[in-house]
Write a protein that holds these residues in place. Structure first.
Motif, PDB file in Angstrom:
ATOM      1  N   VAL A  40      45.431  37.489  32.751  1.00 11.37           N
ATOM      2  CA  VAL A  40      46.855  37.430  32.475  1.00 11.37           C
ATOM      3  C   VAL A  40      47.425  36.302  33.328  1.00 11.37           C
ATOM      4  O   VAL A  40      47.279  36.317  34.553  1.00 11.37           O
ATOM      5  CB  VAL A  40      47.565  38.766  32.799  1.00 11.37           C
ATOM      6  N   ASP A  41      48.026  35.325  32.675  1.00 16.20           N
ATOM      7  CA  ASP A  41      48.567  34.145  33.357  1.00 16.20           C
ATOM      8  C   ASP A  41      47.519  33.510  34.264  1.00 16.20           C
ATOM      9  O   ASP A  41      47.784  33.190  35.431  1.00 16.20           O
ATOM     10  CB  ASP A  41      49.834  34.499  34.137  1.00 16.20           C
ATOM     11  N   ALA A  42      46.310  33.364  33.736  1.00 13.10           N
ATOM     12  CA  ALA A  42      45.168  32.699  34.390  1.00 13.10           C
ATOM     13  C   ALA A  42      44.631  33.460  35.605  1.00 13.10           C
ATOM     14  O   ALA A  42      43.806  32.930  36.341  1.00 13.10           O
ATOM     15  CB  ALA A  42      45.529  31.274  34.782  1.00 13.10           C
ATOM     16  N   LYS A  43      45.050  34.708  35.794  1.00  4.99           N
ATOM     17  CA  LYS A  43      44.537  35.527  36.894  1.00  4.99           C
ATOM     18  C   LYS A  43      43.740  36.690  36.326  1.00  4.99           C
ATOM     19  O   LYS A  43      44.169  37.336  35.370  1.00  4.99           O
ATOM     20  CB  LYS A  43      45.676  36.058  37.751  1.00  4.99           C
ATOM     21  N   GLU A  44      42.594  36.960  36.950  1.00  3.82           N
ATOM     22  CA  GLU A  44      41.773  38.071  36.485  1.00  3.82           C
ATOM     23  C   GLU A  44      42.528  39.376  36.650  1.00  3.82           C
ATOM     24  O   GLU A  44      43.023  39.688  37.717  1.00  3.82           O
ATOM     25  CB  GLU A  44      40.462  38.136  37.265  1.00  3.82           C
ATOM     26  N   ARG A  45      42.613  40.158  35.556  1.00  3.35           N
ATOM     27  CA  ARG A  45      43.330  41.421  35.592  1.00  3.35           C
ATOM     28  C   ARG A  45      42.372  42.606  35.600  1.00  3.35           C
ATOM     29  O   ARG A  45      42.526  43.546  36.370  1.00  3.35           O
ATOM     30  CB  ARG A  45      44.254  41.512  34.377  1.00  3.35           C
ATOM     31  N   GLN A  46      41.360  42.562  34.682  1.00  5.95           N
ATOM     32  CA  GLN A  46      40.532  43.743  34.527  1.00  5.95           C
ATOM     33  C   GLN A  46      39.214  43.388  33.854  1.00  5.95           C
ATOM     34  O   GLN A  46      39.163  42.573  32.952  1.00  5.95           O
ATOM     35  CB  GLN A  46      41.292  44.745  33.647  1.00  5.95           C
ATOM     36  N   LYS A  47      38.154  44.043  34.309  1.00  3.65           N
ATOM     37  CA  LYS A  47      36.847  43.925  33.658  1.00  3.65           C
ATOM     38  C   LYS A  47      36.730  45.047  32.636  1.00  3.65           C
ATOM     39  O   LYS A  47      37.201  46.157  32.856  1.00  3.65           O
ATOM     40  CB  LYS A  47      35.731  44.023  34.687  1.00  3.65           C
ATOM     41  N   PHE A  87      44.265  36.410  27.850  1.00  7.85           N
ATOM     42  CA  PHE A  87      43.014  35.924  27.277  1.00  7.85           C
ATOM     43  C   PHE A  87      41.886  36.891  27.621  1.00  7.85           C
ATOM     44  O   PHE A  87      41.936  37.556  28.642  1.00  7.85           O
ATOM     45  CB  PHE A  87      42.667  34.539  27.837  1.00  7.85           C
ATOM     46  N   ILE A  88      40.876  36.929  26.751  1.00 11.33           N
ATOM     47  CA  ILE A  88      39.658  37.702  27.016  1.00 11.33           C
ATOM     48  C   ILE A  88      38.498  36.726  27.057  1.00 11.33           C
ATOM     49  O   ILE A  88      38.323  35.911  26.144  1.00 11.33           O
ATOM     50  CB  ILE A  88      39.409  38.752  25.917  1.00 11.33           C
ATOM     51  N   ALA A  89      37.706  36.798  28.127  1.00 10.12           N
ATOM     52  CA  ALA A  89      36.496  35.971  28.257  1.00 10.12           C
ATOM     53  C   ALA A  89      35.298  36.898  28.337  1.00 10.12           C
ATOM     54  O   ALA A  89      35.320  37.892  29.067  1.00 10.12           O
ATOM     55  CB  ALA A  89      36.582  35.089  29.488  1.00 10.12           C
ATOM     56  N   PHE A  90      34.247  36.575  27.593  1.00 10.36           N
ATOM     57  CA  PHE A  90      33.057  37.420  27.522  1.00 10.36           C
ATOM     58  C   PHE A  90      31.967  36.939  28.460  1.00 10.36           C
ATOM     59  O   PHE A  90      31.832  35.743  28.706  1.00 10.36           O
ATOM     60  CB  PHE A  90      32.527  37.474  26.086  1.00 10.36           C
TER      61      PHE A  90
END
Length: 92
Positions: A40-47, A87-90
């Motif tokens: 969220v806004d280029a910061k990791e939020r959750q795995k 965004f979601i990154a895999f």
């Protein structure tokens, strides 16, 4: 990490499943059982432990959208998604 997918909408189903409507990317090869990370806004939020593709109704109308689902509890609001910064990154 793979190419991130932009999340355009999120749906929290009564069954506990969360569905993400994401913009398709040509580089995306599918979530099939892979973990992911929400940003969220280029910061990791959750795995997220495991993602899978969700069946989309009216696929012809939504060719540029891929729907992804998870059983994980997601800490994200619709307002955050609507802001355009999710965004979601895999995992590879």
């Amino acid at each position: 990490m793979s190419v991130p997918l932009a999340v355009r909408e999120v749906f929290f189903l009564s069954s506990g499943i969360t569905v993400f409507a994401c913009e398709k990317s040509e580089a995306f090869s599918g979530p099939f059982g892979r973990g992911a990370t929400i940003y969220v806004d280029a910061k990791e939020r959750q795995k997220i432990g495991q993602m899978r593709e969700h069946n989309v109704i009216n696929r012809n109308k939504n060719n540029n959208i891929i729907a992804l689902e998870t059983d994980d509890l997601i800490c994200l609001t619709k307002e955050e998604v609507w802001s355009g910064g999710v965004f979601i990154a895999f995992e590879n």
